[in-house]
Design a protein around this motif. Structure first.
Motif, PDB file in Angstrom:
ATOM      1  N   MET A   1     -27.117  -9.136 -29.500  1.00 32.05           N
ATOM      2  CA  MET A   1     -26.043  -9.881 -28.842  1.00 32.05           C
ATOM      3  C   MET A   1     -26.572 -11.162 -28.179  1.00 32.05           C
ATOM      4  N   ILE A   2     -27.583 -10.992 -27.286  1.00 34.48           N
ATOM      5  CA  ILE A   2     -28.286 -12.164 -26.740  1.00 34.48           C
ATOM      6  C   ILE A   2     -29.751 -12.051 -27.162  1.00 34.48           C
ATOM      7  N   ARG A   3     -30.262 -13.108 -27.773  1.00 37.13           N
ATOM      8  CA  ARG A   3     -31.666 -13.060 -28.210  1.00 37.13           C
ATOM      9  C   ARG A   3     -32.413 -14.321 -27.787  1.00 37.13           C
ATOM     10  N   PHE A   4     -33.439 -14.145 -26.997  1.00 30.45           N
ATOM     11  CA  PHE A   4     -34.343 -15.237 -26.612  1.00 30.45           C
ATOM     12  C   PHE A   4     -35.546 -15.214 -27.545  1.00 30.45           C
ATOM     13  N   GLU A   5     -35.871 -16.373 -28.103  1.00 33.98           N
ATOM     14  CA  GLU A   5     -37.059 -16.457 -28.954  1.00 33.98           C
ATOM     15  C   GLU A   5     -37.976 -17.570 -28.463  1.00 33.98           C
ATOM     16  N   HIS A   6     -39.093 -17.176 -27.916  1.00 27.94           N
ATOM     17  CA  HIS A   6     -40.120 -18.125 -27.463  1.00 27.94           C
ATOM     18  C   HIS A   6     -39.532 -19.251 -26.625  1.00 27.94           C
ATOM     19  N   VAL A   7     -38.763 -18.863 -25.617  1.00 27.14           N
ATOM     20  CA  VAL A   7     -38.078 -19.870 -24.799  1.00 27.14           C
ATOM     21  C   VAL A   7     -38.963 -20.293 -23.622  1.00 27.14           C
TER      22      VAL A   7
ATOM     23  N   ASP B   1     -26.746 -19.840 -32.707  1.00 30.23           N
ATOM     24  CA  ASP B   1     -27.635 -20.614 -31.841  1.00 30.23           C
ATOM     25  C   ASP B   1     -26.775 -21.291 -30.765  1.00 30.23           C
ATOM     26  N   ILE B   2     -27.050 -21.005 -29.487  1.00 27.85           N
ATOM     27  CA  ILE B   2     -26.152 -21.515 -28.444  1.00 27.85           C
ATOM     28  C   ILE B   2     -26.143 -23.039 -28.367  1.00 27.85           C
ATOM     29  N   SER B   3     -27.215 -23.688 -28.849  1.00 24.42           N
ATOM     30  CA  SER B   3     -27.224 -25.152 -28.782  1.00 24.42           C
ATOM     31  C   SER B   3     -26.185 -25.749 -29.733  1.00 24.42           C
ATOM     32  N   ALA B   4     -25.639 -24.905 -30.633  1.00 27.65           N
ATOM     33  CA  ALA B   4     -24.626 -25.391 -31.572  1.00 27.65           C
ATOM     34  C   ALA B   4     -23.205 -24.958 -31.175  1.00 27.65           C
ATOM     35  N   ILE B   5     -23.094 -24.222 -30.055  1.00 30.61           N
ATOM     36  CA  ILE B   5     -21.765 -23.773 -29.617  1.00 30.61           C
ATOM     37  C   ILE B   5     -21.213 -24.797 -28.625  1.00 30.61           C
ATOM     38  N   ASP B   6     -19.962 -25.223 -28.815  1.00 32.50           N
ATOM     39  CA  ASP B   6     -19.478 -26.258 -27.892  1.00 32.50           C
ATOM     40  C   ASP B   6     -19.154 -25.649 -26.526  1.00 32.50           C
ATOM     41  N   PRO B   7     -19.230 -26.481 -25.481  1.00 33.45           N
ATOM     42  CA  PRO B   7     -19.146 -25.988 -24.096  1.00 33.45           C
ATOM     43  C   PRO B   7     -17.866 -25.202 -23.785  1.00 33.45           C
ATOM     44  N   VAL B   8     -16.742 -25.595 -24.347  1.00 34.72           N
ATOM     45  CA  VAL B   8     -15.503 -24.862 -24.069  1.00 34.72           C
ATOM     46  C   VAL B   8     -15.551 -23.466 -24.674  1.00 34.72           C
ATOM     47  N   GLU B   9     -16.040 -23.411 -25.903  1.00 39.04           N
ATOM     48  CA  GLU B   9     -16.206 -22.132 -26.582  1.00 39.04           C
ATOM     49  C   GLU B   9     -17.174 -21.235 -25.797  1.00 39.04           C
ATOM     50  N   LEU B  10     -18.234 -21.839 -25.274  1.00 39.55           N
ATOM     51  CA  LEU B  10     -19.216 -21.088 -24.503  1.00 39.55           C
ATOM     52  C   LEU B  10     -18.577 -20.494 -23.240  1.00 39.55           C
ATOM     53  N   ARG B  11     -17.689 -21.241 -22.623  1.00 41.36           N
ATOM     54  CA  ARG B  11     -16.978 -20.764 -21.438  1.00 41.36           C
ATOM     55  C   ARG B  11     -16.073 -19.590 -21.741  1.00 41.36           C
ATOM     56  N   ARG B  12     -15.526 -19.598 -22.963  1.00 40.44           N
ATOM     57  CA  ARG B  12     -14.670 -18.497 -23.370  1.00 40.44           C
ATOM     58  C   ARG B  12     -15.503 -17.236 -23.588  1.00 40.44           C
ATOM     59  N   ARG B  13     -16.729 -17.439 -24.045  1.00 38.54           N
ATOM     60  CA  ARG B  13     -17.564 -16.291 -24.412  1.00 38.54           C
ATOM     61  C   ARG B  13     -18.416 -15.766 -23.262  1.00 38.54           C
ATOM     62  N   ILE B  14     -18.596 -16.576 -22.218  1.00 36.54           N
ATOM     63  CA  ILE B  14     -19.489 -16.185 -21.134  1.00 36.54           C
ATOM     64  C   ILE B  14     -18.827 -16.384 -19.770  1.00 36.54           C
TER      65      ILE B  14
ATOM     66  N   SER C   1     -38.316 -25.659 -25.119  1.00 39.07           N
ATOM     67  CA  SER C   1     -38.549 -25.223 -26.504  1.00 39.07           C
ATOM     68  C   SER C   1     -38.067 -23.789 -26.660  1.00 39.07           C
ATOM     69  N   GLY C   2     -37.916 -23.378 -27.906  1.00 44.83           N
ATOM     70  CA  GLY C   2     -37.429 -22.033 -28.200  1.00 44.83           C
ATOM     71  C   GLY C   2     -35.925 -22.030 -28.434  1.00 44.83           C
ATOM     72  N   THR C   3     -35.414 -20.880 -28.870  1.00 42.54           N
ATOM     73  CA  THR C   3     -33.984 -20.782 -29.173  1.00 42.54           C
ATOM     74  C   THR C   3     -33.361 -19.547 -28.523  1.00 42.54           C
ATOM     75  N   ILE C   4     -32.075 -19.669 -28.257  1.00 42.93           N
ATOM     76  CA  ILE C   4     -31.299 -18.554 -27.717  1.00 42.93           C
ATOM     77  C   ILE C   4     -30.097 -18.348 -28.633  1.00 42.93           C
ATOM     78  N   HIS C   5     -29.919 -17.117 -29.084  1.00 41.51           N
ATOM     79  CA  HIS C   5     -28.774 -16.794 -29.938  1.00 41.51           C
ATOM     80  C   HIS C   5     -27.798 -15.898 -29.196  1.00 41.51           C
ATOM     81  N   LEU C   6     -26.522 -16.165 -29.440  1.00 43.85           N
ATOM     82  CA  LEU C   6     -25.458 -15.347 -28.887  1.00 43.85           C
ATOM     83  C   LEU C   6     -24.694 -14.811 -30.082  1.00 43.85           C
ATOM     84  N   ASP C   7     -24.737 -13.503 -30.277  1.00 39.89           N
ATOM     85  CA  ASP C   7     -24.044 -12.919 -31.431  1.00 39.89           C
ATOM     86  C   ASP C   7     -24.418 -13.617 -32.730  1.00 39.89           C
ATOM     87  N   GLY C   8     -25.678 -13.955 -32.859  1.00 39.56           N
ATOM     88  CA  GLY C   8     -26.135 -14.594 -34.098  1.00 39.56           C
ATOM     89  C   GLY C   8     -25.978 -16.114 -34.141  1.00 39.56           C
TER      90      GLY C   8
END
Ligand code: ADP
Ligand code: ADP
Length: 228
Positions: free
Chosen positions: A1-7, A65-78, A56-63
């Protein structure tokens, strides 16, 4: 669900707040992040809802990459709950709670109906408390509004940063119990920051024990307590 990779997060002044962090949180898991002040807990949380960008590193939310999720969508999900609840002082409790769903495009009527449900859920009868202003509530009640507000848009993920840190121990225990009861039906994926090991043990399915910028142990309460 939430995955931190070398962050890693290094602030502009050169402080490395989080150093090569990798971990995974399963859907519906409540993880407590515990450790002394300044070890990187808040930085970890704020990178999940992109208040802070990792160096550096990446964080995934439900698969995703959070850097590709727009801020409004992120607010809906978190949903996000902090110690200084930050309620709008000139809005009633009901309107404070309805703010996020309203911002997300719900009609005012639907947002307020949802807010009333949520206030009930956190033990603040909307008929009694809905029309009050934040300064007409006790500290514990304000924290409850903060939790209701974070839940209002029904996000699958909740970030809670010392949400019960500003209330006295008796109220805190009430809030912890209520939150556990809520979580047993809502099954949110939760990251919960605290500097209080008792709170971490009480609430966490697993505990991430922080030392400077790193997670030194990530295990169940029983194992963490049993460790030498
Ligand atoms: P915690 O939540 O565990 O108290 P933080 O994540 O807030 O820790 O801070 C981790 C480290 O990063 C600390 O050394 C802190 O002083 C530093 N830090 C936090 N925010 C900033 C910032 N905006 N600029 C520079 N250093 C920061
Ligand atoms: P707690 O022990 O939860 O911190 P308080 O002693 O602060 O509670 O408040 C007790 C009751 O008084 C609560 O029901 C709260 O809603 C009410 N109350 C507290 N402050 C105010 C205020 N400024 N105006 C109206 N009611 C208040």
């Amino acid at each position: 669900m939430i995955r931190f990779e070398h962050v890693t997060k290094r602030y502009a002044d050169g402080t490395t707040a989080v150093d090569d962090l990798s971990f995974e949180v399963a859907k519906g898991e409540l993880i407590t992040l515990v450790g002394p002040s300044g070890c990187g807990k808040t930085t970890t949380m704020k990178m999940v809802n992109r208040l802070i960008e990792p160096t550096s590193g990446t964080i995934h939310l439900d698969g995703d990459d959070i850097s590709a999720i727009d801020p409004v969508e992120l607010r809906r999900r978190i949903g996000y709950v902090i110690q200084q609840v930050g309620l709008f002082p000139h809005k009633t409790v009901l309107d404070n709670t309805a703010t996020v769903p309203h911002l997300l495009g719900w009609t005012r009527k639907k947002a307020r109906a949802r807010a009333a449900e949520l206030l009930d859920l956190v033990g603040l009868a909307p008929s009694t408390y809905g029309d009050r202003y934040p300064d007409q509530l006790s500290g514990g009640q304000r924290q409850r509004v903060g939790v209701a507000r974070a839940l209002a848009a029904d996000p699958p993920v909740l970030l809670m940063d010392e949400p019960f840190g500003a209330v006295d121990p008796v109220v805190r225990e009430h809030l912890q119990n209520e939150f556990l009861r809520l979580q047993s039906t809502l099954h949110k994926t939760v990251l919960f920051v605290t500097h209080d090991i008792e709170e971490a043990v009480r609430l966490g399915d697993r505990i991430a024990v922080y030392g400077a910028g790193r997670i030194e142990q990530f295990d169940t309460p029983a194992t963490v307590l049993g460790a030498p």
